[in-house]
Design a protein around this motif. Structure first.
Motif, PDB file in Angstrom:
ATOM      1  N   ILE A  92     -11.623  -3.563   0.176  1.00  0.00           N
ATOM      2  CA  ILE A  92     -10.220  -3.872   0.448  1.00  0.00           C
ATOM      3  C   ILE A  92     -10.064  -5.342   0.823  1.00  0.00           C
ATOM      4  CG2 ILE A  92      -8.286  -3.401   2.022  1.00  0.00           C
ATOM      5  CD1 ILE A  92      -9.140  -0.425   1.918  1.00  0.00           C
TER       6      ILE A  92
ATOM      7  N   THR B 275      -2.578   5.758  -2.339  1.00  0.00           N
ATOM      8  CA  THR B 275      -3.845   5.009  -2.185  1.00  0.00           C
ATOM      9  C   THR B 275      -3.856   3.743  -3.020  1.00  0.00           C
ATOM     10  OG1 THR B 275      -5.312   5.956  -3.892  1.00  0.00           O
ATOM     11  CG2 THR B 275      -5.175   7.146  -1.781  1.00  0.00           C
TER      12      THR B 275
ATOM     13  N   GLN C  62      -7.857   4.068   4.719  1.00  0.00           N
ATOM     14  CA  GLN C  62      -7.252   2.774   4.385  1.00  0.00           C
ATOM     15  C   GLN C  62      -6.432   2.245   5.560  1.00  0.00           C
ATOM     16  OE1 GLN C  62      -4.949   3.572   0.812  1.00  0.00           O
ATOM     17  NE2 GLN C  62      -6.611   2.858  -0.506  1.00  0.00           N
TER      18      GLN C  62
ATOM     19  N   ASN D 188       0.843  -1.196   0.000  1.00  0.00           N
ATOM     20  CA  ASN D 188       0.000   0.000   0.000  1.00  0.00           C
ATOM     21  C   ASN D 188       0.873   1.238   0.000  1.00  0.00           C
ATOM     22  OD1 ASN D 188      -1.795   1.876   2.368  1.00  0.00           O
ATOM     23  ND2 ASN D 188      -2.504   1.578   0.308  1.00  0.00           N
TER      24      ASN D 188
ATOM     25  N   ASN E 225     -11.612   2.684  -0.269  1.00  0.00           N
ATOM     26  CA  ASN E 225     -11.656   3.116   1.132  1.00  0.00           C
ATOM     27  C   ASN E 225     -12.791   2.464   1.919  1.00  0.00           C
ATOM     28  OD1 ASN E 225     -13.786   4.505   0.040  1.00  0.00           O
ATOM     29  ND2 ASN E 225     -13.238   6.486   0.921  1.00  0.00           N
TER      30      ASN E 225
ATOM     31  N   CYS F 111      -6.007   7.711   2.367  1.00  0.00           N
ATOM     32  CA  CYS F 111      -4.941   6.912   2.980  1.00  0.00           C
ATOM     33  C   CYS F 111      -5.225   6.673   4.470  1.00  0.00           C
ATOM     34  CB  CYS F 111      -3.589   7.597   2.826  1.00  0.00           C
ATOM     35  SG  CYS F 111      -3.077   7.888   1.126  1.00  0.00           S
TER      36      CYS F 111
ATOM     37  N   TRP G 143       1.019   5.269   0.434  1.00  0.00           N
ATOM     38  CA  TRP G 143       0.236   6.262   1.163  1.00  0.00           C
ATOM     39  C   TRP G 143       0.977   7.589   1.220  1.00  0.00           C
ATOM     40  CZ3 TRP G 143       2.293   8.243   5.735  1.00  0.00           C
ATOM     41  CH2 TRP G 143       3.390   7.560   6.256  1.00  0.00           C
TER      42      TRP G 143
END
Length: 129
Positions: free
Chosen positions: A121, A98, A61, A49, A116, A58, A51
């Protein structure tokens, strides 16, 4: 009058601490090429990931990944700050923060930008399992 001023200051301090703790998130770069390559060699599912500190997506997440780390014990989660680690971004061809990339061993399974929601996810992570 002094009591009112003191109460006002205390209220401001309290609001500051509550708001920063609610909206802040702690995410660090734990990605190293050694960890990544070791997980690939061991045919693990790897979630990378990208960010950025000022990114609200982010931050959301991050909260989901905090749960996912507990829910997917056999998955290697690797995070890096996109603007500070351009070498990682370049090597993995990740152009945007992201971005979530899922690998199974040395094969890229899927990648998405801007997810998100927890269910989205988690669905992405499960594609690598």
């Amino acid at each position: 009058l002094m009591k009112k001023l003191l109460m006002k200051k205390l209220l401001i301090i309290l609001i500051f601490f509550v708001s920063t703790s609610v909206f802040s998130f702690e995410k660090t770069t734990n990605f190293t090429f050694d960890k990544f390559q070791s997980a690939q060699k061991n045919d693990k599912t790897i979630v990378v990931n990208a960010w950025n500190k000022s990114c609200t997506v982010c931050a959301s997440q991050s909260k989901i990944f905090a749960e996912a780390i507990n829910d997917f014990k056999d998955v290697e989660f690797l995070f890096y700050e996109q603007t500070k680690h351009k070498n990682i971004a370049k090597e993995l061809n990740i152009k945007f923060w992201t971005t979530i990339v899922v690998y199974k061993g040395d094969k890229e399974i899927t990648r998405e930008i801007g997810l998100n929601k927890k269910e989205d996810i988690y669905k992405l992570i499960k594609k690598g399992i």
